[in-house]
Design an enzyme around this catalytic site. Structure first.
Site, PDB file in Angstrom:
ATOM      1  N   ASP A  47       0.259   8.058  -5.202  1.00 29.21           N
ATOM      2  CA  ASP A  47       0.788   6.592  -4.979  1.00 29.21           C
ATOM      3  C   ASP A  47       0.656   5.770  -5.838  1.00 29.21           C
ATOM      4  O   ASP A  47      -0.435   5.688  -6.158  1.00 29.21           O
ATOM      5  CB  ASP A  47      -0.008   6.335  -3.418  1.00 29.21           C
ATOM      6  CG  ASP A  47       0.650   5.142  -2.766  1.00 29.21           C
ATOM      7  OD1 ASP A  47       1.751   4.860  -3.065  1.00 29.21           O
ATOM      8  OD2 ASP A  47      -0.207   4.605  -1.981  1.00 29.21           O
TER       9      ASP A  47
ATOM     10  N   HIS B 182       7.538   0.932   1.317  1.00 26.43           N
ATOM     11  CA  HIS B 182       6.221   0.732   1.201  1.00 26.43           C
ATOM     12  C   HIS B 182       5.857  -0.419   2.248  1.00 26.43           C
ATOM     13  O   HIS B 182       6.473  -0.917   2.595  1.00 26.43           O
ATOM     14  CB  HIS B 182       5.843   0.289  -0.485  1.00 26.43           C
ATOM     15  CG  HIS B 182       5.670   1.636  -1.243  1.00 26.43           C
ATOM     16  ND1 HIS B 182       4.718   1.985  -2.057  1.00 26.43           N
ATOM     17  CD2 HIS B 182       6.556   2.312  -1.685  1.00 26.43           C
ATOM     18  CE1 HIS B 182       4.849   2.908  -2.605  1.00 26.43           C
ATOM     19  NE2 HIS B 182       6.191   3.152  -2.570  1.00 26.43           N
TER      20      HIS B 182
ATOM     21  N   SER C  71       2.916  -0.697   7.354  1.00 27.94           N
ATOM     22  CA  SER C  71       1.865  -0.725   8.526  1.00 27.94           C
ATOM     23  C   SER C  71       2.260  -1.612   9.287  1.00 27.94           C
ATOM     24  O   SER C  71       2.954  -2.777   9.146  1.00 27.94           O
ATOM     25  CB  SER C  71       0.481  -0.828   7.795  1.00 27.94           C
ATOM     26  OG  SER C  71      -0.216   0.068   7.431  1.00 27.94           O
TER      27      SER C  71
HETATM   28  P1  13P Z   1       0.212  -0.559   4.024  1.00 28.90           P
HETATM   29  O1  13P Z   1      -0.504  -1.416   3.399  1.00 28.90           O
HETATM   30  O2  13P Z   1       1.473  -1.604   4.859  1.00 28.90           O
HETATM   31  O3  13P Z   1      -0.190   0.390   4.846  1.00 28.90           O
HETATM   32  O4  13P Z   1       1.269   0.152   2.924  1.00 28.90           O
HETATM   33  C1  13P Z   1       0.725   1.325   2.224  1.00 28.90           C
HETATM   34  C2  13P Z   1       1.699   1.599   1.107  1.00 28.90           C
HETATM   35  O5  13P Z   1       2.817   1.094   0.806  1.00 28.90           O
HETATM   36  C3  13P Z   1       0.873   2.698   0.097  1.00 28.90           C
HETATM   37  O6  13P Z   1       1.706   2.834  -1.021  1.00 28.90           O
HETATM   38  O1  G3H Z   2      -0.331   0.526  -1.808  1.00 30.79           O
HETATM   39  C1  G3H Z   2      -1.701   0.723  -1.970  1.00 30.79           C
HETATM   40  C2  G3H Z   2      -2.049   1.745  -1.015  1.00 30.79           C
HETATM   41  O2  G3H Z   2      -2.557   1.028   0.442  1.00 30.79           O
HETATM   42  C3  G3H Z   2      -3.427   2.389  -1.528  1.00 30.79           C
HETATM   43  O3  G3H Z   2      -4.572   1.443  -1.601  1.00 30.79           O
HETATM   44  O4  G3H Z   2      -5.365   1.313  -3.944  1.00 30.79           O
HETATM   45  O5  G3H Z   2      -6.627   0.713  -1.939  1.00 30.79           O
HETATM   46  O6  G3H Z   2      -6.148   3.086  -2.280  1.00 30.79           O
HETATM   47  P1  G3H Z   2      -5.697   1.446  -2.466  1.00 30.79           P
HETATM   48 ZN    ZN Z   3       2.908   1.076  -1.642  1.00 32.63          ZN
END
Ligand code: 13P
Ligand code: G3H
Ligand code: ZN
Length: 315
Positions: free
Chosen positions: A81, A210, A213
């Protein structure tokens, strides 16, 4: 069984979206696999750069390989990610990831294309697929800080040229969301008008959302009632996932909501049982609650119930 996101997307396109869930530890991994099997859904495990360095990058790899043995019926992709170029190359070399995201969305249009192209060439040579991003989400990403006010939605006019020149396999589009628990201050929501224009220019091409949530208000209230302080948190309406899927969104990224489940379970547990100190007690509750949460999300995404037919496609 670990598959590429490409395989998942070709089965899902236009019909449903696949949930892409971030994991950092054992409890999330167990809950995720259980929830996806309970709902008979394919899924994507996402590992961020932060997750790779939380303990050691090999730790999550071992956990996932073991989960694959413990839950042999599961079908999933393993995805980096928000990778930078160096991390993408490391994941490609590792032979473990089936998919990487190169996030060069902070570069200018042609710089983004060039960086993405280098990762695509290296990934495709190893049978790995690549997600790229065009446009910028509001909020804070791992190495990309963007003021929400300056958030740049994906320009549909540029999307086709970007995909053709970069060679990416899926495209993360900025259509009004942001990362984290504070996405909207008022009545804003997903920009279906922008999504429609992107799909028109890229028919049949998998799009990624992305910052998806939903930040359930009940969850926020329970966290606050147990000593938390999340004020004005607001997310994406999960009833809009299916419309987004019809418009080409095949991957929906969800991390924050899972963190809220973790926070609610642990805050309530220690509020109600202050004498307890065995980490497995709240851990067990979290695994069960996280699995329940995953089932619910997969139902909203429309991916629930598609596992058996995918077994026939991927063998
Ligand atoms: P949220 O913060 O909305 O859960 O998005 C997660 C995300 O886009 C990870 O790449
Ligand atoms: O987009 C980001 C994801 O929510 C991952 O978050 O970089 O804190 O692991 P993180
Ligand atoms: Zn993201």
């Amino acid at each position: 069984m670990i598959v590429t996101t490409k395989k998942l997307f070709s089965a899902a396109y236009g019909k449903y979206a696949i949930g892409a869930y971030n994991i950092n530890n054992l409890e999330q991994t167990m809950g995720l696999f259980r929830g996806c099997l309970d709902s008979k859904a394919p899924f994507i495990i996402q590992i961020s750069k932060g997750a790779r360095t939380y303990t050691h990058k090999k730790m999550l790899e071992s956990l996932i390989r073991t989960a694959d043995e413990v839950f042999p019926e599961s079908i999933f992709a393993v995805h980096l990610d928000h990778g930078d170029e160096k991390t993408c190359m490391d994941c490609i070399e590792s032979g473990f990831y089936s998919s990487v995201m190169i996030d060069a969305s902070h570069e200018d249009f042609y710089g983004n294309i060039e960086t993405t192209r280098r990762v695509v060439d290296a990934a495709h040579a190893r049978g790995i697929v690549v997600e790229a991003e065009l446009g910028q989400l509001g909020g804070v990403e791992e190495h990309v800080a963007v003021d929400e006010a300056n958030a740049m939605l994906t320009n549909p006019e540029q999307a086709k040229e970007f995909v053709e020149k970069s060679g990416c396999d899926s495209l993360a589009c900025a259509i009004g969301t942001s990362h984290g628990a504070y996405k909207f201050s008022g009545s804003q929501g997903l920009r279906f008008d922008v999504l429609e224009l992107i799909q028109k220019r890229l028919p049949g091409f998998p799009l990624v959302m992305h910052g998806s949530s939903s930040v359930p208000q009940e969850e926020v209230e329970r966290i606050n009632a147990a000593g938390g302080s999340l004020r004005g948190a607001k997310g994406v309406d999960e009833n809009q996932f299916k419309r987004a899927a019809e418009l080409g969104v095949t991957k929906v990224n969800i991390d924050t909501d899972g963190r809220l489940v973790w926070t609610r379970v642990h805050r309530e547990f220690f509020r109600d049982q202050p004498e307890k100190f065995d980490l497995r007690d709240p851990g067990k509750i979290f695994i069960a609650e996280y699995a329940r949460f995953i089932v619910h999300k997969n139902e909203k995404l429309g991916s629930a119930g598609h596992l058996d037919e995918l077994h026939k496609v991927v063998g």
